[in-house]
Design a protein around this motif. Structure first.
Motif, PDB file in Angstrom:
ATOM      1  N   GLY A 205      57.654 -29.735 -50.264  1.00  0.00           N
ATOM      2  CA  GLY A 205      56.717 -30.948 -50.107  1.00  0.00           C
ATOM      3  C   GLY A 205      55.848 -30.660 -51.670  1.00  0.00           C
ATOM      4  O   GLY A 205      55.292 -29.782 -51.917  1.00  0.00           O
ATOM      5  N   VAL A 206      55.981 -31.868 -52.291  1.00  0.00           N
ATOM      6  CA  VAL A 206      55.267 -31.770 -53.406  1.00  0.00           C
ATOM      7  C   VAL A 206      53.814 -32.890 -53.010  1.00  0.00           C
ATOM      8  O   VAL A 206      53.891 -33.793 -52.665  1.00  0.00           O
ATOM      9  N   THR A 207      52.582 -32.171 -53.748  1.00  0.00           N
ATOM     10  CA  THR A 207      51.248 -32.687 -53.416  1.00  0.00           C
ATOM     11  C   THR A 207      50.867 -33.351 -54.615  1.00  0.00           C
ATOM     12  O   THR A 207      51.358 -33.210 -55.760  1.00  0.00           O
ATOM     13  N   GLY A 208      49.686 -33.963 -54.814  1.00  0.00           N
ATOM     14  CA  GLY A 208      48.762 -34.191 -56.167  1.00  0.00           C
ATOM     15  C   GLY A 208      48.574 -32.792 -56.946  1.00  0.00           C
ATOM     16  O   GLY A 208      48.321 -33.155 -58.119  1.00  0.00           O
ATOM     17  N   GLN A 209      48.929 -31.754 -56.424  1.00  0.00           N
ATOM     18  CA  GLN A 209      48.720 -30.674 -57.352  1.00  0.00           C
ATOM     19  C   GLN A 209      50.009 -30.600 -58.462  1.00  0.00           C
ATOM     20  O   GLN A 209      49.760 -30.062 -59.468  1.00  0.00           O
ATOM     21  N   ILE A 210      50.807 -31.391 -58.240  1.00  0.00           N
ATOM     22  CA  ILE A 210      51.917 -31.412 -59.297  1.00  0.00           C
ATOM     23  C   ILE A 210      51.415 -32.180 -60.734  1.00  0.00           C
ATOM     24  O   ILE A 210      51.713 -32.167 -61.616  1.00  0.00           O
ATOM     25  N   THR A 211      50.262 -33.081 -60.455  1.00  0.00           N
ATOM     26  CA  THR A 211      49.585 -33.829 -61.432  1.00  0.00           C
ATOM     27  C   THR A 211      48.762 -33.003 -62.353  1.00  0.00           C
ATOM     28  O   THR A 211      48.213 -33.245 -63.376  1.00  0.00           O
ATOM     29  N   ASN A 212      48.566 -31.802 -61.936  1.00  0.00           N
ATOM     30  CA  ASN A 212      47.873 -30.703 -62.663  1.00  0.00           C
ATOM     31  C   ASN A 212      48.389 -30.087 -63.649  1.00  0.00           C
ATOM     32  O   ASN A 212      49.236 -29.024 -63.305  1.00  0.00           O
ATOM     33  N   THR A 213      48.432 -30.384 -65.060  1.00  0.00           N
ATOM     34  CA  THR A 213      49.117 -29.769 -66.011  1.00  0.00           C
ATOM     35  C   THR A 213      49.116 -28.130 -66.006  1.00  0.00           C
ATOM     36  O   THR A 213      49.895 -27.364 -66.690  1.00  0.00           O
ATOM     37  N   ASN A 214      47.700 -27.703 -65.510  1.00  0.00           N
ATOM     38  CA  ASN A 214      47.588 -26.292 -65.536  1.00  0.00           C
ATOM     39  C   ASN A 214      48.432 -25.525 -64.542  1.00  0.00           C
ATOM     40  O   ASN A 214      48.307 -24.181 -64.453  1.00  0.00           O
ATOM     41  N   ALA A 215      48.975 -26.228 -63.433  1.00  0.00           N
ATOM     42  CA  ALA A 215      49.593 -25.709 -62.168  1.00  0.00           C
ATOM     43  C   ALA A 215      51.053 -25.409 -62.843  1.00  0.00           C
ATOM     44  O   ALA A 215      52.026 -25.943 -62.382  1.00  0.00           O
ATOM     45  N   LYS A 216      50.914 -24.406 -63.807  1.00  0.00           N
ATOM     46  CA  LYS A 216      52.280 -24.134 -64.495  1.00  0.00           C
ATOM     47  C   LYS A 216      53.284 -23.550 -63.570  1.00  0.00           C
ATOM     48  O   LYS A 216      54.604 -23.707 -63.792  1.00  0.00           O
ATOM     49  N   LYS A 217      52.832 -22.526 -62.730  1.00  0.00           N
ATOM     50  CA  LYS A 217      54.031 -21.791 -61.816  1.00  0.00           C
ATOM     51  C   LYS A 217      54.437 -22.968 -61.130  1.00  0.00           C
ATOM     52  O   LYS A 217      55.604 -22.894 -60.672  1.00  0.00           O
ATOM     53  N   GLY A 230      69.319 -30.301 -57.513  1.00  0.00           N
ATOM     54  CA  GLY A 230      69.092 -31.839 -57.637  1.00  0.00           C
ATOM     55  C   GLY A 230      67.646 -32.143 -57.005  1.00  0.00           C
ATOM     56  O   GLY A 230      66.922 -31.659 -56.274  1.00  0.00           O
ATOM     57  N   LEU A 231      67.614 -33.787 -57.325  1.00  0.00           N
ATOM     58  CA  LEU A 231      66.439 -34.247 -56.820  1.00  0.00           C
ATOM     59  C   LEU A 231      66.479 -34.231 -55.199  1.00  0.00           C
ATOM     60  O   LEU A 231      65.241 -34.675 -54.695  1.00  0.00           O
ATOM     61  N   GLN A 232      67.487 -34.113 -54.352  1.00  0.00           N
ATOM     62  CA  GLN A 232      67.595 -34.243 -53.031  1.00  0.00           C
ATOM     63  C   GLN A 232      66.777 -32.929 -52.548  1.00  0.00           C
ATOM     64  O   GLN A 232      66.634 -33.007 -51.090  1.00  0.00           O
ATOM     65  N   CYS A 233      65.971 -32.175 -53.016  1.00  0.00           N
ATOM     66  CA  CYS A 233      65.319 -30.936 -52.550  1.00  0.00           C
ATOM     67  C   CYS A 233      63.850 -31.195 -52.340  1.00  0.00           C
ATOM     68  O   CYS A 233      63.229 -30.549 -51.961  1.00  0.00           O
ATOM     69  N   LEU A 234      63.437 -32.434 -52.563  1.00  0.00           N
ATOM     70  CA  LEU A 234      62.023 -32.648 -52.829  1.00  0.00           C
ATOM     71  C   LEU A 234      61.515 -33.704 -52.007  1.00  0.00           C
ATOM     72  O   LEU A 234      62.359 -34.880 -51.546  1.00  0.00           O
ATOM     73  N   VAL A 235      60.229 -33.723 -51.272  1.00  0.00           N
ATOM     74  CA  VAL A 235      59.679 -34.898 -50.582  1.00  0.00           C
ATOM     75  C   VAL A 235      58.219 -34.929 -51.124  1.00  0.00           C
ATOM     76  O   VAL A 235      57.864 -33.859 -51.618  1.00  0.00           O
ATOM     77  N   LEU A 236      57.609 -36.225 -51.053  1.00  0.00           N
ATOM     78  CA  LEU A 236      56.159 -36.142 -51.283  1.00  0.00           C
ATOM     79  C   LEU A 236      55.197 -36.192 -50.267  1.00  0.00           C
ATOM     80  O   LEU A 236      55.616 -36.407 -49.014  1.00  0.00           O
ATOM     81  N   GLU A 237      54.082 -35.901 -50.637  1.00  0.00           N
ATOM     82  CA  GLU A 237      53.081 -35.634 -49.462  1.00  0.00           C
ATOM     83  C   GLU A 237      51.518 -35.931 -50.140  1.00  0.00           C
ATOM     84  O   GLU A 237      51.186 -35.474 -51.437  1.00  0.00           O
ATOM     85  N   THR A 238      50.405 -36.281 -49.382  1.00  0.00           N
ATOM     86  CA  THR A 238      49.095 -36.471 -49.863  1.00  0.00           C
ATOM     87  C   THR A 238      48.358 -35.079 -49.569  1.00  0.00           C
ATOM     88  O   THR A 238      47.615 -34.517 -49.964  1.00  0.00           O
ATOM     89  N   ASP A 239      48.785 -34.470 -48.132  1.00  0.00           N
ATOM     90  CA  ASP A 239      48.009 -33.569 -47.412  1.00  0.00           C
ATOM     91  C   ASP A 239      46.493 -34.169 -47.405  1.00  0.00           C
ATOM     92  O   ASP A 239      45.546 -33.053 -47.416  1.00  0.00           O
TER      93      ASP A 239
END
Ligand SMILES: [Zn+2]
Length: 300
Positions: A205-217, A230-239
């Motif tokens: 699950g990918v959140t808005g944290q992904i937009t933080n360029t400091n979230a390097k890890k 591949g791209l098949q392993c992801l989903v989106l969420e806002t939390d």
């Protein structure tokens, strides 16, 4: 994609159909303007959203929110369709009782749920790290995995600072994500952990944290998982109301996240992975359906 500022803040110009796989849209912070936010989320592309359980005492509130938005839809207002996933959150373990587990079992019997969640292990704070807490967390986690197996439902995992323990417990348990689906919500582990969860059958699950360029890890982990699987392993969420994307934060103060911000998560992920938003959105829709074992048609 370019953005324009309006009086509600930022709003994306181009909207692709999206599924918000993790929200707490039943939270009281949305009581004043939930319908308005739901219509704006729909306008920004969100077609389905999940309400995720954390306390048994709020299961009824989830039902009321689902009903509130279903009533809006019935009266002709375009809002996202709302689904339930109920569960007992590991971070509140000290408050959960056997009666809460009983209530969860009952709730799963009597109401349609698309998943069991959010469940898992959390050793982020000193209080959660104690032996007593971890033991109880494991016991409740396993009991809820049993419920998921019993109802043949996917699980939505909450894991903080306990990825290895969680993996070990999942491996010895008869819950099989390759069969039942599942999401490691708001994924926060490293590269190896990301790959290990995907290998076990979970989407990340990918959140808005992904937009933080400091979230390097985090950004490295997501990229590594995509390189391997591949791209098949992801989903989106806002939390929402947590995890507000960087672009939507206002000043130092914590800004309430809303389902209508999901497009910014899509945008941040597309930029990170250097793929176009349109095809990514379509892929993520398919991934969400796969993770939840549902067949929601892609809006044409
Ligand atoms: Zn949550």
């Amino acid at each position: 994609m370019s953005h324009s500022q309006n009086k509600k803040g930022l709003e994306a110009d181009i909207h692709y159909p999206l599924i918000d796989t993790h929200t707490h849209f039943d939270d009281f912070v949305f009581d004043v303007d939930r319908v308005e936010l739901a219509t704006s989320a729909y306008r920004s592309g969100v077609r389905h959203l999940l309400l995720i359980g954390y306390y048994a005492k709020y299961f009824d509130r989830m039902l009321q929110t689902q009903q509130q938005l279903a009533d809006q839809a019935d009266s002709g207002t375009a809002v996202p369709k709302v689904y339930l996933a109920s569960g007992l959150h590991p971070a509140y373990i000290s408050e959960h009782t056997e009666a809460d587990l009983e209530q969860l079992a009952q709730f799963l019997q009597t109401h349609p749920n698309v998943a069991v969640g959010e469940i898992g292990l959390d050793t982020f704070t000193d209080e959660l790290k104690t032996e007593q807490s971890v033991e109880k967390q494991k016991r409740f986690f396993e009991a809820q995995l049993d419920l998921a197996v019993q109802h043949q439902l996917p699980v939505l995992l909450h894991i903080r600072k306990a990825h290895a323990e969680c993996l070990a417990l999942l491996k010895k348990h008869k819950y099989n994500a390759n069969k039942l689906g599942g999401i490691a919500h708001s994924f926060s582990g490293g590269e190896q952990e990301a790959k290990a969860f995907v290998k076990l059958g979970f989407k990340l699950g990918v959140t808005g944290q992904i937009t933080n360029t400091n979230a390097k890890k985090l950004r490295r982990a997501i990229r590594a998982a995509v390189e391997t699987y591949g791209l098949q392993c992801l989903v989106l969420e806002t939390d929402c109301p947590d995890m507000t994307p960087i672009c939507c934060q206002q000043g130092e103060e914590l800004t309430r996240n809303v389902p209508g911000n999901l497009g910014f998560v899509l945008q941040g992920l597309a930029e990170l992975l250097e793929v176009d938003e349109q095809s990514l959105a379509r892929q993520l829709w398919q991934n969400s359906c796969e993770a939840l074992r549902v067949g929601w048609p892609y809006p044409g």
